[in-house]
Design a protein around this motif. Sequence first.
Motif, PDB file in Angstrom:
ATOM      1  N   THR A  79       0.837  -1.212   0.000  1.00 27.79           N
ATOM      2  CA  THR A  79       0.000   0.000   0.000  1.00 27.79           C
ATOM      3  C   THR A  79       0.861   1.247   0.000  1.00 27.79           C
ATOM      4  N   ASP A  80       0.204   2.325  -0.502  1.00 28.34           N
ATOM      5  CA  ASP A  80       0.871   3.632  -0.473  1.00 28.34           C
ATOM      6  C   ASP A  80      -0.229   4.678  -0.335  1.00 28.34           C
ATOM      7  N   ALA A  81      -0.296   5.318   0.820  1.00 27.81           N
ATOM      8  CA  ALA A  81      -1.400   6.254   1.106  1.00 27.81           C
ATOM      9  C   ALA A  81      -1.427   7.403   0.092  1.00 27.81           C
ATOM     10  N   ALA A  82      -0.244   7.922  -0.207  1.00 28.15           N
ATOM     11  CA  ALA A  82      -0.212   9.096  -1.115  1.00 28.15           C
ATOM     12  C   ALA A  82      -0.747   8.695  -2.495  1.00 28.15           C
ATOM     13  N   LEU A  83      -0.273   7.578  -3.002  1.00 30.70           N
ATOM     14  CA  LEU A  83      -0.677   7.157  -4.354  1.00 30.70           C
ATOM     15  C   LEU A  83      -2.153   6.749  -4.397  1.00 30.70           C
ATOM     16  N   SER A  84      -2.684   6.280  -3.250  1.00 31.19           N
ATOM     17  CA  SER A  84      -4.090   5.833  -3.250  1.00 31.19           C
ATOM     18  C   SER A  84      -5.045   6.997  -3.407  1.00 31.19           C
ATOM     19  N   LEU A 111       0.647  -3.626   4.444  1.00 32.82           N
ATOM     20  CA  LEU A 111       0.401  -2.225   4.824  1.00 32.82           C
ATOM     21  C   LEU A 111       1.756  -1.584   5.091  1.00 32.82           C
ATOM     22  N   ARG A 112       2.064  -0.573   4.292  1.00 32.53           N
ATOM     23  CA  ARG A 112       3.376   0.086   4.436  1.00 32.53           C
ATOM     24  C   ARG A 112       3.152   1.586   4.509  1.00 32.53           C
ATOM     25  N   ASP A 113       3.489   2.174   5.651  1.00 33.95           N
ATOM     26  CA  ASP A 113       3.327   3.626   5.798  1.00 33.95           C
ATOM     27  C   ASP A 113       4.362   4.135   6.789  1.00 33.95           C
ATOM     28  N   LYS A 114       5.453   4.655   6.255  1.00 30.99           N
ATOM     29  CA  LYS A 114       6.580   5.069   7.091  1.00 30.99           C
ATOM     30  C   LYS A 114       6.195   6.290   7.926  1.00 30.99           C
ATOM     31  N   ASN A 115       5.147   7.028   7.501  1.00 28.04           N
ATOM     32  CA  ASN A 115       4.845   8.310   8.172  1.00 28.04           C
ATOM     33  C   ASN A 115       3.783   8.153   9.263  1.00 28.04           C
ATOM     34  N   ALA A 116       3.081   7.055   9.268  1.00 26.90           N
ATOM     35  CA  ALA A 116       1.968   6.929  10.218  1.00 26.90           C
ATOM     36  C   ALA A 116       2.483   6.617  11.625  1.00 26.90           C
ATOM     37  N   THR A 117       1.696   7.050  12.603  1.00 24.90           N
ATOM     38  CA  THR A 117       2.040   6.715  13.986  1.00 24.90           C
ATOM     39  C   THR A 117       1.660   5.258  14.255  1.00 24.90           C
ATOM     40  N   THR A 135      12.730   3.517  -8.328  1.00 25.78           N
ATOM     41  CA  THR A 135      11.346   3.842  -8.023  1.00 25.78           C
ATOM     42  C   THR A 135      11.280   4.998  -7.039  1.00 25.78           C
ATOM     43  N   THR A 136      10.225   5.744  -7.128  1.00 31.89           N
ATOM     44  CA  THR A 136      10.065   6.902  -6.211  1.00 31.89           C
ATOM     45  C   THR A 136       9.392   6.464  -4.906  1.00 31.89           C
ATOM     46  N   THR A 137       8.821   5.224  -4.907  1.00 28.86           N
ATOM     47  CA  THR A 137       8.086   4.835  -3.686  1.00 28.86           C
ATOM     48  C   THR A 137       9.068   4.418  -2.586  1.00 28.86           C
ATOM     49  N   LYS A 138      10.349   4.312  -2.936  1.00 26.05           N
ATOM     50  CA  LYS A 138      11.342   3.983  -1.901  1.00 26.05           C
ATOM     51  C   LYS A 138      12.556   4.851  -2.194  1.00 26.05           C
ATOM     52  N   VAL A 171      10.187 -12.478  -3.680  1.00 21.39           N
ATOM     53  CA  VAL A 171       9.193 -11.607  -4.302  1.00 21.39           C
ATOM     54  C   VAL A 171       9.941 -10.411  -4.878  1.00 21.39           C
ATOM     55  N   ALA A 172       9.737 -10.137  -6.149  1.00 23.43           N
ATOM     56  CA  ALA A 172      10.415  -9.002  -6.791  1.00 23.43           C
ATOM     57  C   ALA A 172       9.681  -7.722  -6.419  1.00 23.43           C
ATOM     58  N   ILE A 173      10.448  -6.704  -6.002  1.00 21.66           N
ATOM     59  CA  ILE A 173       9.798  -5.461  -5.588  1.00 21.66           C
ATOM     60  C   ILE A 173      10.611  -4.272  -6.081  1.00 21.66           C
ATOM     61  N   GLY A 174       9.905  -3.197  -6.358  1.00 19.89           N
ATOM     62  CA  GLY A 174      10.568  -1.933  -6.697  1.00 19.89           C
ATOM     63  C   GLY A 174      10.458  -1.627  -8.172  1.00 19.89           C
ATOM     64  N   GLY A 175       9.516  -0.761  -8.531  1.00 20.03           N
ATOM     65  CA  GLY A 175       9.388  -0.312  -9.920  1.00 20.03           C
ATOM     66  C   GLY A 175       8.897  -1.388 -10.844  1.00 20.03           C
ATOM     67  N   VAL A 176       8.190  -2.390 -10.305  1.00 20.76           N
ATOM     68  CA  VAL A 176       7.711  -3.511 -11.134  1.00 20.76           C
ATOM     69  C   VAL A 176       6.496  -3.071 -11.936  1.00 20.76           C
ATOM     70  N   GLY A 177       6.614  -3.174 -13.256  1.00 14.62           N
ATOM     71  CA  GLY A 177       5.494  -2.839 -14.135  1.00 14.62           C
ATOM     72  C   GLY A 177       4.976  -4.101 -14.803  1.00 14.62           C
TER      73      GLY A 177
END
Length: 712
Positions: free
Chosen positions: A11-16, A38-44, A141-144, A168-174
């Motif tokens: 997940t990405d709150a900004a992109l959602s 659920l991934r949100d580095k900014n949330a409490t 990728t800009t998400t990381k 699992v492949a992650i990062g800029g996967v299209g």
Amino acid sequence: MSLDLSLYLVTDAALSGPRGVAAVVAEAVAGGARIVQLRDKNATEAEIVDQLVELSAVIAGRALLVVDDRLDAALEARRRGARVDGVHLGQSDASVLDARAALGPDAIVGLTANRSEHLDAVRALPAGTVDYLGVGVVHPTTTKPDHPPALGIEGFAAFVAQSPLPCVAIGGVGLDDVAPLRDAGAAGVAVVSAICAADDPRSATRAFLRAWHGTRPPRVLSIAGSDPSGGAGIQADLKSIAANGGYGMAAITALTAQNTRGVRDVHVPPAEFLREQLDALADDVDIDAVKIGMLADAEIIRTVGDWLDRVRPETVVVDPVMVATSGDRLLDTAAEDALRDLLPLADVVTPNLPELAALAREQPAQNWGSAQEQAARLSERYGVLVLVKGGHLDSAEVPDALVGPDGALAAFSGPRIVTVNTHGTGCSLSSALATRRARGADWATAVAEARAWLRESIAAASGLDVGRGHGPVSHFAGLWTRGGLDTAPTAAGIADEWWQRITGIRRGIDDLPFIRALADGTLPRDAFVFYLAQDALYLREYARVLAAAASLAPTSAEQAFWAQGAQGAIAGELELHESWLSAERTFAADPGPVTNAYLDHLRSVAFGGDYAELVAAVLPCYWLYADLGERLGAGVFGAYALDPAHPYASWLSTYADPGFAEANRRAIAIVTSAAADAAPETRARMYAAFERAAQLELDFFAAPLPEAAAVL
Ligand SMILES: Nc1ncnc2c1ncn2[C@@H]1O[C@H](COP(=O)(O)OP(=O)(O)OP(=O)(O)O)[C@@H](O)[C@H]1O
Ligand SMILES: Cc1ncc(CO)c(N)n1
Ligand SMILES: [Mg+2]
């Protein structure tokens, strides 16, 4: 739930955007995502806990839920009743050993890794500490923002080759990366922006899954009744799914006692057992598509609806089995209402015309245009596409139309195949449609492909010779032919097919004024005598053609039969004619144009010297007269035809004679056996000669009485 990493949503709150993470997750899970992080580095911490509780409710057990980094939040959310399956940890996060200890042996623990030393560390851990590795970034990728150098597909492949765990492949996967990553050994792909930022996360998820599964046959579930004759119900569905490239499964909603001539009884097991069947599958198999057929009552329908709402398969096709071939409604009002409630959970519903009217609560459409308008209203009302089927129209063409709320999206049509073998065509079409869609076709293409396959199956149905009523279609005919397993049609199947293919001609003969007047005795004497005079000329030549058939016959039995036929045409039938025309005047008439046309046809085929083609050409004279004589003699055209005082009783009794009927049966057997043994191209020529002669029989009865006819 098994660890299906194929489509891993991060997940990405900004992109959602304003719709929020929960909405994106709901759609992605409905599209087939089977693990969500659920991934949100900014949330409490508290915000993460709240989000985990919310996502747990949204996912409702249809996918695994893990949280990035926040082990304590996972534990707290669990304490609040949320289903949190595990955590994903980075190299600098809490230790995986602590996570495993805190979450237990059944939890999911993932670890980010992208360097060989990470693999050394993993190898040093107790077995079962970590379930999978998140390996990336594959592309920048800009998400990381702080990501390490991108691995690329090759770098990822090299890493996987060293890994002791699923990666699992992650990062800029299209989308275009999915197949190469799968082929590089990935256990799945983790997707962030391609789904979170998508206008339609469900479709985006499905696109990734189709890319991941490639040509794997889709797993298609039929939820329908059982038809022991194999032509409809789950039996037909399983064959249709397999024939269209899917893996078929079936949950049975009802048991029927039926054959090709109708349904004798229906047994409906408890709805709870259907739920058990459905849950057993959903707990173990990722279902790509569902086809829904016979649902016997409201409780069964609601059971299916509840399950659909929970499982949300990628593709759902509903074939509303509501009206029997006889026209009887099969469902009570409560069940019909429940079926309407099911429609919003389906992608496509495939009603025939009576079923469309029933679903729309309107009168049956009187023509194809209004049928499509009715379908558009249904589509609008229930948010479902409608494949309205025109098979029940009494037309030479068989139209179907895929209709949305604004009207037809795609129209289809083709010549009607004249056959009685249409049992289960609706079941088969809808199953083929679901399968074709699940293989990645868009809906219009899927309909076209399913129709083309069904047409081939209907056309080959006569080769099956199953039952004495409406036979099934031959679901694998195309595959058998292309696989060299071509099953030659049987003589009985050919007889059925040829007889059906001249249905129009036969109906045309029955509707002729000449036949109607002959039957009820009102036919003017001069019209009858004109017909007899032409018939006498025809029979004299027909006898010669039968003698030619005898001379070409491959066996003495067939030679004797055709010789006897020649003798009968001259002696037996002409006896009738002489009784009306007087011996000296029997052949005095001039042959009319139809008489000449018919005899030219027979002579040209006889001149060709092909026995099989010749006996096919002479068959309609036996078959149509025996059929007409039998039905006249049975009172089908009215009881008066049976009256000895009937003005044309001698003609009627000649063709109702049991001896003539036996000769007809023998002729049919000889011709159709020859056709069954013949090469396909010979069989085609045989049918053409047969159909031409049948048409000439109709023309012969219809030949108008010339004004100055040489009536005797
Ligand atoms: N004689 C035929 N020739 C060509 N295509 C046919 C013929 N009969 C049926 N079809 C095809 O099969 C499709 C479904 O057949 P039909 O209209 O009988 O649906 P149905 O009444 O739901 O069938 P079922 O009785 O199996 O439920 C039609 O829309 C048409 O595409
Ligand atoms: C079980 C079953 N489902 C559907 C149909 C419709 O053809 C049928 N005859 N039997
Ligand atoms: Mg049907």
